[in-house]
Design an enzyme around this catalytic site. Sequence first.
Site, PDB file in Angstrom:
ATOM      1  N   CYS A 146      -0.826  27.784 -42.025  1.00  0.00           N
ATOM      2  CA  CYS A 146       0.075  28.932 -42.049  1.00  0.00           C
ATOM      3  C   CYS A 146      -0.189  29.718 -40.759  1.00  0.00           C
ATOM      4  O   CYS A 146      -1.206  30.391 -40.635  1.00  0.00           O
ATOM      5  CB  CYS A 146      -0.242  29.758 -43.297  1.00  0.00           C
ATOM      6  SG  CYS A 146       0.836  31.172 -43.520  1.00  0.00           S
ATOM      7  N   CYS A 159      -9.695  28.101 -26.697  1.00  0.00           N
ATOM      8  CA  CYS A 159      -9.856  29.492 -26.236  1.00  0.00           C
ATOM      9  C   CYS A 159     -10.292  30.456 -27.322  1.00  0.00           C
ATOM     10  O   CYS A 159     -10.556  31.617 -27.044  1.00  0.00           O
ATOM     11  CB  CYS A 159      -8.576  29.985 -25.574  1.00  0.00           C
ATOM     12  SG  CYS A 159      -7.260  30.404 -26.732  1.00  0.00           S
ATOM     13  N   CYS A 188      -0.713  26.707 -27.809  1.00  0.00           N
ATOM     14  CA  CYS A 188      -1.423  27.974 -27.950  1.00  0.00           C
ATOM     15  C   CYS A 188      -0.838  28.971 -26.955  1.00  0.00           C
ATOM     16  O   CYS A 188      -0.755  28.680 -25.756  1.00  0.00           O
ATOM     17  CB  CYS A 188      -2.907  27.765 -27.671  1.00  0.00           C
ATOM     18  SG  CYS A 188      -3.850  29.314 -27.670  1.00  0.00           S
ATOM     19  N   CYS A 225      -7.817  28.341 -32.133  1.00  0.00           N
ATOM     20  CA  CYS A 225      -7.677  27.367 -31.055  1.00  0.00           C
ATOM     21  C   CYS A 225      -9.071  26.948 -30.594  1.00  0.00           C
ATOM     22  O   CYS A 225      -9.897  27.796 -30.243  1.00  0.00           O
ATOM     23  CB  CYS A 225      -6.898  27.987 -29.900  1.00  0.00           C
ATOM     24  SG  CYS A 225      -6.871  26.946 -28.430  1.00  0.00           S
ATOM     25  N   CYS A 278      -3.664  29.909 -24.212  1.00  0.00           N
ATOM     26  CA  CYS A 278      -4.228  28.976 -23.221  1.00  0.00           C
ATOM     27  C   CYS A 278      -3.352  27.768 -22.932  1.00  0.00           C
ATOM     28  O   CYS A 278      -3.644  27.009 -22.010  1.00  0.00           O
ATOM     29  CB  CYS A 278      -5.619  28.511 -23.653  1.00  0.00           C
ATOM     30  SG  CYS A 278      -5.596  27.283 -24.968  1.00  0.00           S
TER      31      CYS A 278
HETATM   32 FE    FE Z   1      -5.906  28.524 -26.966  1.00  0.00          FE
END
Ligand code: FE
Length: 137
Positions: free
Chosen positions: A122, A101, A49, A98, A52
């Site tokens: 995607c 976060c 991510c 995510c 984060c």
């Molecule tokens: Fe994240």
Amino acid sequence: MAEDLKNKPDEYWKAKLTPEQYRVVREKGTEAPFTGEYVDNHDDGTYKCVACGVELFSSEMKFESGSGWPSFYDVARAGTVELHDDKSFGMVRTEATCANCGAHLGHVFPDGPAEKTGQRYCINSCSLDFAPKTVGK
Ligand code: FE
């Protein structure tokens, strides 16, 4: 207790992300197809991510969808990506975020490789940070 990243103010993310990353990750934007830096990335490694740093996807599950966005048939580890109903823009889609976060990642469609999961995650390149696998560790 782990830091509660899902309730950080906008200013926190604006300071941490580029304007394009902020637009996609925090404002649920979409990068233009075939423009993201990981669309044609075939290196071995993990995709984290961008907001984060949690590991979300693996090169092992990346496939060529022809869509113009990095596509994965599954997440690297269960529980790291949350799915939500998204009825914006007159469509019914499944949004992927995510779990750590709340960053918007992209959408999931049921047209992935049938011999695998049948799912296509995607994902916007700019919501990801690629970490190449270190060889011969
Ligand atoms: Fe994240």
